[in-house]
Design an enzyme around this catalytic site. Structure first.
Site, PDB file in Angstrom:
ATOM      1  N   LYS A  99       0.814  -1.085  -0.046  1.00 40.23           N
ATOM      2  CA  LYS A  99      -0.186  -0.162  -0.068  1.00 40.23           C
ATOM      3  C   LYS A  99       0.731   1.086  -0.003  1.00 40.23           C
ATOM      4  O   LYS A  99       1.693   1.547   1.008  1.00 40.23           O
ATOM      5  CB  LYS A  99      -1.052   0.089   1.269  1.00 40.23           C
ATOM      6  CG  LYS A  99      -1.922   1.002   1.405  1.00 40.23           C
ATOM      7  CD  LYS A  99      -2.844   1.238   2.549  1.00 40.23           C
ATOM      8  CE  LYS A  99      -4.162   2.182   2.155  1.00 40.23           C
ATOM      9  NZ  LYS A  99      -3.279   3.459   2.021  1.00 40.23           N
ATOM     10  N   PHE A 155      -1.456   0.436 -10.858  1.00 34.90           N
ATOM     11  CA  PHE A 155      -1.884  -0.998 -10.378  1.00 34.90           C
ATOM     12  C   PHE A 155      -3.239  -1.489 -11.035  1.00 34.90           C
ATOM     13  O   PHE A 155      -3.781  -2.591 -10.549  1.00 34.90           O
ATOM     14  CB  PHE A 155      -2.102  -0.770  -8.790  1.00 34.90           C
ATOM     15  CG  PHE A 155      -2.859   0.267  -8.142  1.00 34.90           C
ATOM     16  CD1 PHE A 155      -4.154   0.529  -8.408  1.00 34.90           C
ATOM     17  CD2 PHE A 155      -1.987   1.234  -7.502  1.00 34.90           C
ATOM     18  CE1 PHE A 155      -4.715   1.691  -7.802  1.00 34.90           C
ATOM     19  CE2 PHE A 155      -2.746   2.410  -6.748  1.00 34.90           C
ATOM     20  CZ  PHE A 155      -4.021   2.577  -7.115  1.00 34.90           C
ATOM     21  N   ARG A 200     -16.703   1.233  -3.192  1.00 37.28           N
ATOM     22  CA  ARG A 200     -15.855   0.622  -2.277  1.00 37.28           C
ATOM     23  C   ARG A 200     -16.496  -0.686  -2.402  1.00 37.28           C
ATOM     24  O   ARG A 200     -17.585  -1.186  -2.306  1.00 37.28           O
ATOM     25  CB  ARG A 200     -16.363   0.880  -0.873  1.00 37.28           C
ATOM     26  CG  ARG A 200     -15.177   0.636   0.349  1.00 37.28           C
ATOM     27  CD  ARG A 200     -15.409   1.216   1.658  1.00 37.28           C
ATOM     28  NE  ARG A 200     -15.234   2.737   1.475  1.00 37.28           N
ATOM     29  CZ  ARG A 200     -14.023   3.280   1.340  1.00 37.28           C
ATOM     30  NH1 ARG A 200     -12.911   2.668   1.515  1.00 37.28           N
ATOM     31  NH2 ARG A 200     -13.785   4.749   1.513  1.00 37.28           N
ATOM     32  N   LYS A 225      -7.543  -3.533   2.309  1.00 41.16           N
ATOM     33  CA  LYS A 225      -6.319  -2.772   2.804  1.00 41.16           C
ATOM     34  C   LYS A 225      -5.877  -3.582   4.021  1.00 41.16           C
ATOM     35  O   LYS A 225      -6.903  -3.563   5.017  1.00 41.16           O
ATOM     36  CB  LYS A 225      -6.248  -1.042   3.007  1.00 41.16           C
ATOM     37  CG  LYS A 225      -7.582  -0.843   3.918  1.00 41.16           C
ATOM     38  CD  LYS A 225      -7.551   0.761   3.885  1.00 41.16           C
ATOM     39  CE  LYS A 225      -8.872   1.134   4.386  1.00 41.16           C
ATOM     40  NZ  LYS A 225      -8.939   2.868   4.296  1.00 41.16           N
TER      41      LYS A 225
END
Length: 377
Positions: free
Chosen positions: A143, A217, A287, A293
């Site tokens: 991340k 990404f 989302r 994460k």
């Protein structure tokens, strides 16, 4: 005849025991992933020559600076922690590992995949990983603590669709008919430096953008699974050969222990955490539970509503900020600030990002620590 003296073995300066520390000290922190993802150790780093650095996709100005500093051993912080040199394009190759064959791009690969500019979308947002989920088989990546950036075929946009004033050289090789999702990144622990550059929507300094790399990404407009989109951005980065663009490395997780080891490794290097991507997943404009994460701490945003003066060593400085989070809970944040931030604390009304261990029964964050000003972009 005189014997040639043996080559002097370079030794690590005790202040700079990691590649990251050495690169940051000369303003080249954005290249740290080039070395780490290929398994280069700090000792090996000190013995790399120009050709090996080139194989690791390090552009010539940066190679020269690294080689010059390795000779002098002068790993000391530069005044502005930046590389300010004329932009120089070069034929760069991305190696899989030092000495191994380069990534092979299929002969039929095309940068442009469509006939028109991609449609505008909302970027995919991550949910939080819960320990009850087995991550085996999921894709893992670091991340990055940079600024989210979406390429719409014409310009770079923030997640809130505000256009960044990126110079032409930074984006000129990006596709015109394929959208990209990634992070504008300057290196670990360089978020504030990065945001100070990209938020200059007018009068942007072109030299400053040379400190940043666009780490890709995803490619939202490429239809199909994540694996197909990952293959596209990997081939894209290798084909356009821009020192401003790289495809983010992903690898398959083998289980919780593997995930925990990788998380510890990244956090010890100063990284934020990890990202998990569900295999064969689609790109979703919301989302998603398919993008998670992973952190050893939780983080959130809060608005500054007041300040508490410091005492003792902090006399005359800000001791803590008083904030209200999104749930309406008010509390103080007194740790995580350096002295400069205490002299110029976040103002009332500004949003900050903080981390914490857990919530009390009353919903108050335990051990809240300031991370940074929320960029608001």
């Amino acid at each position: 005849t005189e014997e040639t003296p043996p080559k002097r073995k370079r030794t690590l300066d005790k202040r700079y025991k990691t590649i990251q520390a050495m690169l940051h000290s000369i303003g080249l922190g954005r290249y740290v992933l080039n070395f780490e993802t290929k398994g280069v150790t700090p000792e090996e780093f000190l013995d790399l020559d120009d050709n090996q650095l080139k194989k690791l996709s390090i552009p010539k100005p940066a190679r020269n600076k690294i080689l010059r500093t390795k000779e002098t051993g002068d790993w000391v912080p530069s005044l502005n922690n930046s590389l300010v040199l004329p932009y120089e394009e070069e034929n760069l190759n991305k190696s899989q590992k030092l000495g191994e064959e380069h990534h092979h791009v299929p002969s039929d690969f095309r940068v442009e995949q469509h006939t028109r500019v991609p449609k505008e979308i909302s970027v995919m947002l991550a949910d939080k990983w819960e320990d009850s989920l087995d991550p085996s088989g999921w894709w893992v990546s670091e991340k990055l603590d940079g600024v989210r950036a979406y390429w719409n075929g014409k310009q770079l946009l923030s997640r809130n669709k505000i256009a960044f004033a990126a110079p032409k050289y930074f984006t000129e090789k990006l596709p015109k008919t394929v959208s990209l999702d990634g992070e504008l990144w300057m290196g670990r622990n360089m978020f504030q430096n990065c945001i100070s550059v990209v938020k200059r929507y007018k009068n942007s300094n072109e030299n400053d953008w040379q400190k940043i790399v666009y780490v890709l990404f995803d490619a939202p407009s490429i239809q199909g699974t994540f694996e197909k989109r990952l293959e596209y951005i990997t081939n894209l980065a290798e084909t356009i050969k821009s020192p401003m663009v790289r495809a983010h490395e992903h690898y398959v997780c083998t289980g919780k222990q593997h995930l925990e080891r990788e998380l510890k490794k990244v956090e010890e290097l100063g990284g934020e955490g990890l990202m998990l991507r569900k295999p064969e997943s689609e790109y979703e404009e919301r989302r998603s539970k398919n993008l998670l994460k992973v952190k050893s701490f939780k983080d959130a945003e809060a608005t500054v509503i007041g300040h508490k003066e410091g005492t003792g060593r902090l006399q005359g400085l800000m001791g803590a900020i008083i904030v209200r989070n999104e749930q309406g809970v008010e509390f103080k944040i007194g740790s995580g600030f350096n002295d400069n931030q205490r002299r110029n604390p976040p103002k009332k009304g500004q949003k900050v990002t903080y981390k914490y261990m857990e919530l009390t029964n009353k919903g108050v964050p335990r051990f809240p620590t300031f991370m940074r000003l929320h960029p608001g972009v």
